[in-house]
Scaffold this motif. Structure first.
Motif, mmCIF file in Angstrom:
data_model
loop_
_atom_site.group_PDB
_atom_site.id
_atom_site.type_symbol
_atom_site.label_atom_id
_atom_site.label_comp_id
_atom_site.label_asym_id
_atom_site.label_seq_id
_atom_site.Cartn_x
_atom_site.Cartn_y
_atom_site.Cartn_z
ATOM 1 N N TYR A 1 -54.954 34.752 0.402
ATOM 2 C CA TYR A 1 -54.383 34.317 1.662
ATOM 3 C C TYR A 1 -53.858 32.887 1.509
ATOM 4 C CZ TYR A 1 -56.624 38.199 4.198
ATOM 5 O OH TYR A 1 -57.002 39.438 4.654
ATOM 6 N N VAL A 2 -52.847 32.554 2.296
ATOM 7 C CA VAL A 2 -52.325 31.191 2.322
ATOM 8 C C VAL A 2 -52.503 30.641 3.733
ATOM 9 C CG1 VAL A 2 -49.952 31.963 2.817
ATOM 10 C CG2 VAL A 2 -50.343 29.692 1.857
ATOM 11 N N GLN A 3 -52.846 29.361 3.804
ATOM 12 C CA GLN A 3 -53.028 28.721 5.096
ATOM 13 C C GLN A 3 -52.231 27.423 5.138
ATOM 14 O OE1 GLN A 3 -56.959 27.165 6.113
ATOM 15 N NE2 GLN A 3 -56.667 27.729 8.263
ATOM 16 N N TYR A 4 -51.316 27.327 6.092
ATOM 17 C CA TYR A 4 -50.581 26.101 6.310
ATOM 18 C C TYR A 4 -51.341 25.260 7.326
ATOM 19 C CZ TYR A 4 -46.974 28.541 3.749
ATOM 20 O OH TYR A 4 -46.303 29.222 2.777
ATOM 21 N N PRO A 5 -51.108 23.963 7.369
ATOM 22 C CA PRO A 5 -51.886 23.084 8.248
ATOM 23 C C PRO A 5 -51.926 23.577 9.694
ATOM 24 C CG PRO A 5 -50.567 21.784 6.764
ATOM 25 C CD PRO A 5 -50.151 23.211 6.547
ATOM 26 N N ASN A 6 -53.127 23.590 10.227
ATOM 27 C CA ASN A 6 -53.366 23.964 11.630
ATOM 28 C C ASN A 6 -52.889 25.376 11.962
ATOM 29 O OD1 ASN A 6 -54.552 21.452 12.464
ATOM 30 N ND2 ASN A 6 -52.507 20.573 12.249
ATOM 31 N N GLN A 7 -52.899 26.231 10.978
ATOM 32 C CA GLN A 7 -52.518 27.623 11.213
ATOM 33 C C GLN A 7 -53.599 28.547 10.679
ATOM 34 O OE1 GLN A 7 -48.556 28.792 10.113
ATOM 35 N NE2 GLN A 7 -47.707 26.762 10.519
ATOM 36 N N GLY A 8 -53.487 29.813 11.047
ATOM 37 C CA GLY A 8 -54.410 30.808 10.535
ATOM 38 C C GLY A 8 -54.036 31.192 9.125
ATOM 39 N N LEU A 9 -54.649 32.259 8.644
ATOM 40 C CA LEU A 9 -54.411 32.712 7.280
ATOM 41 C C LEU A 9 -53.360 33.814 7.249
ATOM 42 C CD1 LEU A 9 -57.212 31.298 7.095
ATOM 43 C CD2 LEU A 9 -57.741 32.901 5.270
ATOM 44 N N GLN A 10 -52.499 33.725 6.279
ATOM 45 C CA GLN A 10 -51.466 34.746 6.096
ATOM 46 C C GLN A 10 -51.732 35.484 4.795
ATOM 47 O OE1 GLN A 10 -47.497 33.158 5.778
ATOM 48 N NE2 GLN A 10 -46.538 35.157 5.753
ATOM 49 N N LEU A 11 -51.708 36.807 4.865
ATOM 50 C CA LEU A 11 -51.971 37.607 3.680
ATOM 51 C C LEU A 11 -50.807 37.493 2.699
ATOM 52 C CD1 LEU A 11 -53.774 39.740 2.259
ATOM 53 C CD2 LEU A 11 -52.409 41.489 3.446
ATOM 54 N N LEU A 12 -51.133 37.090 1.467
ATOM 55 C CA LEU A 12 -50.130 37.033 0.406
ATOM 56 C C LEU A 12 -50.055 38.364 -0.328
ATOM 57 C CD1 LEU A 12 -50.613 33.593 -1.398
ATOM 58 C CD2 LEU A 12 -48.597 34.364 -0.135
ATOM 59 N N LEU A 13 -51.220 38.859 -0.715
ATOM 60 C CA LEU A 13 -51.276 40.117 -1.450
ATOM 61 C C LEU A 13 -52.708 40.614 -1.493
ATOM 62 C CD1 LEU A 13 -52.606 39.109 -4.355
ATOM 63 C CD2 LEU A 13 -50.261 38.384 -4.784
ATOM 64 N N LYS A 14 -52.856 41.879 -1.888
ATOM 65 C CA LYS A 14 -54.194 42.444 -1.993
ATOM 66 C C LYS A 14 -54.251 43.483 -3.107
ATOM 67 C CE LYS A 14 -53.542 46.134 1.459
ATOM 68 N NZ LYS A 14 -54.095 46.745 2.690
ATOM 69 N N TYR A 15 -55.401 43.582 -3.711
ATOM 70 C CA TYR A 15 -55.671 44.574 -4.742
ATOM 71 C C TYR A 15 -56.622 45.611 -4.172
ATOM 72 C CZ TYR A 15 -57.956 46.805 -8.672
ATOM 73 O OH TYR A 15 -58.486 47.739 -9.516
ATOM 74 N N THR A 16 -56.205 46.881 -4.302
ATOM 75 C CA THR A 16 -57.041 47.946 -3.744
ATOM 76 C C THR A 16 -57.239 49.074 -4.740
ATOM 77 O OG1 THR A 16 -55.085 48.974 -2.767
ATOM 78 C CG2 THR A 16 -56.336 47.463 -1.375
ATOM 79 N N SER A 17 -57.389 48.743 -6.001
ATOM 80 C CA SER A 17 -57.703 49.673 -7.095
ATOM 81 C C SER A 17 -56.529 50.532 -7.529
ATOM 82 C CB SER A 17 -58.893 50.573 -6.741
ATOM 83 O OG SER A 17 -58.523 51.569 -5.805
#
Lengths: 112, 117
Positions: free
Chosen positions: A36-52
């Motif tokens: 996840y990436v988080q910019y200042p004073n913001q929530g988390l944004q999903l960059l990518l995920k591994y699911t097997s």
């Protein structure tokens, strides 16, 4: 139990240089892994995920990560850093998709 | 991608008052939502898991009587900080779990900055 270790709380790269953010995980069963990436004073944004599925996962904004079971790693890379990539990056592991365990985060600085 | 909203984005309140924060999943239904707390330059700390139609599950060390969670519908969970004190000042982030064929993913709200004077 699951846990995540992010090596390097601060990483600085020059604009146009390779970005490498390290993440090692610990899990007794096959995990789901996330960046996840988080910019200042913001929530988390999903960059990518591994699911097997594929071990090389491509995400948004040119980021990708490779799942290496033998090394219990899920490092995040981007071939060429952009100024807009400066942010806080969190690696997370989950087994059930329910409880997430986050790393302590890596602050990325991009030097013009 | 999935969208999760939080309201308000910022709130300042006096010590002793209660503050309610809303978390909504805008384009999907979420039977499970999560509430996190983040201190400056630190990672997210899970406070509680909110399940629609049932009581929330709190992590160890989190006071359930102080942090009231209600998950009344599949798209809304609320966190109420009761009798807030300055030490409750923090960044509160919610997430909603979306179930899919490729596994579950948590989508995060933009966070709420709480300042208690």
């Amino acid at each position: 139990a699951q846990s995540v270790t992010q090596l390097g709380s601060h990483v600085s790269v020059s604009e146009g240089a390779l970005v490498l953010l390290r993440c090692n995980y610990s899990s007794s069963v096959p995990p789901y892994l996330f960046w996840y990436v988080q910019y200042p004073n913001q929530g988390l944004q999903l960059l990518l995920k591994y699911t097997s599925a594929a071990t090389l996962v491509k995400g948004i904004n040119g980021f990708e990560a490779e799942f290496k079971k033998s090394e219990t790693s899920f490092h995040l890379t981007k071939p060429s850093a952009h100024m807009s990539d400066a942010a806080e990056y969190f690696c997370a592991v989950s087994v059930t998709g329910n409880q997430f365990y986050f790393g302590t985060g890596t602050s990325l600085t991009v030097i013009p | 991608g999935a969208v999760v909203s939080q309201h308000p984005s910022r709130v300042i309140c006096k010590s002793g008052t209660s503050v309610k924060i809303e978390c909504r999943s805008l384009d999907f239904q979420a039977t499970t939502m999560f509430w996190y707390r983040q201190f400056p330059k630190q990672s997210l700390m899970l406070m509680a898991t909110s399940n629609e139609g049932s009581k929330a599950t709190y992590e160890q060390g989190v006071e359930k009587d102080k942090f009231l969670i209600n998950h009344a519908s599949l798209t809304l969970s609320t966190l109420t900080v009761t009798s807030a004190h300055p030490e409750d000042s923090s960044f509160y982030i919610c997430s909603a779990r979306r179930t899919g064929r490729k596994g579950d993913t948590q989508y995060f709200g933009p966070g709420t900055r709480l300042t208690v004077l």
